[in-house]
Design a protein around this motif. Sequence first.
Motif, short mmCIF file in Angstrom:
data_model
loop_
_atom_site.label_atom_id
_atom_site.label_comp_id
_atom_site.label_asym_id
_atom_site.label_seq_id
_atom_site.Cartn_x
_atom_site.Cartn_y
_atom_site.Cartn_z
N ASP A 553 0.87 -1.18 0.00
CA ASP A 553 0.00 0.00 0.00
C ASP A 553 0.91 1.23 0.00
O ASP A 553 1.42 1.64 1.05
N HIS A 555 0.25 4.39 -0.51
CA HIS A 555 -0.28 5.54 0.21
C HIS A 555 -0.02 5.41 1.71
O HIS A 555 0.42 6.37 2.37
N ARG A 633 -2.70 -5.65 3.53
CA ARG A 633 -1.89 -4.68 2.81
C ARG A 633 -0.70 -4.29 3.70
O ARG A 633 -0.88 -3.95 4.87
#
Length: 662
Positions: A553, A555, A633
């Motif tokens: 992930d 972000h 994630r």
Amino acid sequence: MCLPPEKASELKQIIHNHLLRMDVHGRIREVLAETIKDDEGSVHRPLSEGDFVRALQRRGIIDDVMRDLHFTQQSAPNIDAESPSKPAGHHVDQDSMHVKKTNLDPSRRYLYLQVLGGKAFLEHLQDSEPLPGQVCPTFTLYLHFRNQRFRSKPVPCACEPDLKEGFLLEIHRDSFGDGSKMVDATAMLSMCDAVHLVLIKTDTSGETTLISSYFLDWRMVLGSPSCKTCFAVEMMGVGNESKIPAGVLTVSLELFPPLQETLNTDIIVTQQSLERQRTAEKERLFLVYAKQWWREFLEIRQSHQSKLVKIFAQDENGVNRPVCSYVRVLRAGRLLESPRQAARFVSLLAHERASVVGGGGKQEQWCTLMAFLCRGKGDCEDHATLLCSLLLGFGLDAYVCVGTKVNSGPHTWVLTRGTDGSITFWESLTAHRYLHRPIDPDAPPLVPQPKPSSPYRTVGCVFNHQTLLANCQPSDALELCVFDFQNQSRWKAMSEEALKSVCAPGSTFSLPPLPPLCASSLDPAEVSNHLELEMRFLVSEHRKDLDLATVWDDHLSYLLSSALSAYEMERCTGVSCGNEEFQDAVRRAVPDGHTFKGFPIHFLHRNARRAFATCLRSPFCEEIVCCRGDHVRLAVRVRVFVYPENACAVWMMFACKYRSVL
């Protein structure tokens, strides 16, 4: 300077082309015509070569030619062993293939030091030749001379290492107002500053070892007819091996521009002998005084025999020096912004005790500052003296304390006194600070007493660059100690004049010069990105071995940056900030019904595999890296904060989010 015939012809061609491009010949003809014309009105006399040279100097033609004539330095993969290396710039990257220019100030004199190779490093006699591309231990040579520092390119460790490097050292005149004058032979003879050579070995994991620390007296070149000399330097070992040769370096010295008249060799030998005699006499007188001072201290109280009072300490070469000589006023320029940032920088230099062959416990070895900085690690004494020097540079009243820690043996740390009388302890290994509140043994039993906040148990003495005070209070327990240094019944001071005679800069021939701090050559963004990619690869490979898929992930990884930045700021300033924003961002990034876990960790090195192995030893990190579940994630973020001397604070944070399934 001796050049091969092909190099000499190449140099002549370069100069010839340069003169043609500037139309120097035409300008010389004009000056020649004017000089003859001016001479016609005066008494006829034959014009000499000196008359023409003076005319050219008046017109500035010679200055124009010398100013525009630059010689480039280019690092080539194959250097002819017979041709001398070209000068290296200040802390340049020797592996770079960019063309570099060296501008020589015609009003200054330079010392060109060449290392022409090494031999007799017998510890590496059995080492095989490294294969192309193979990672192997390396030697790196560091130099310090009159506030200038240099570093060679690393070469593979071998019995005859290929240490071939050139260093252009500027010789300064220190007298006020004479900075633009050419320093002459007499002035250079009075400069007793040695060239400090430090040889460091770096193994394949990045660990450094101090091989040798040598002080080279360069003034023998003043007596060489051609202002050039070549000789062998026997590099001795360090610590217990300081009497055993580690290897030999072949060194060449050359002065630019050469002296018009060289000195007699007897004059140089006599000057060196007089300096050694003066130093020996000062050290003898100080030793006599120190013995008398110590006898007086023991007569005060019988228990003083067991107190940790340190007057002398051995450096890496086995030389006994007063402890006050290890502390100087050190200003970091713009490399460090505050005392707390200085403490953070010192704490990032690794802690390692001097190694001992066989048993016998700790070997005490106080390193010179240059050796400590080049090696990048040392014992608590090295950290404490460096931190004290930096705090003195920031204008604080700082001292090194010698005593003991709770549940530990002898230890050194730093003390600062505020103008209001407050006492603050600085732990140089961790950058932690502790406010000292002494217990009053004469207070009534019901009066509340402060609890000890520091990890220190006793203190025997304190010192800085010009003061040494021994604790002569009834007890050396830190919780009872009052740091009123003006009270002679509590602290016995050594004579400042006696200390100045052997510890002040330039007072003795044997005192090592103070090197400046060097800015980091690392790009923090580039190093952080590279290390983060390595960590992602290691995590993916580890999960693949467990038959687990890895989905990153990006972000969430980016959001971890603010937390790592806040952690480093807290280590520097002691103030925590930014935690609320980070928590709010994570809440927004993690959907309802999902769980978030994060694990931050801090390192002093940039070895990815070593760091990952350490992380997996933590059950919290292993739980994140090996996370199983629905919609898992993963995220990892690395932030490298760089400090002077390439010291690094490496922060990593592993995180995961997954859907909770009951």
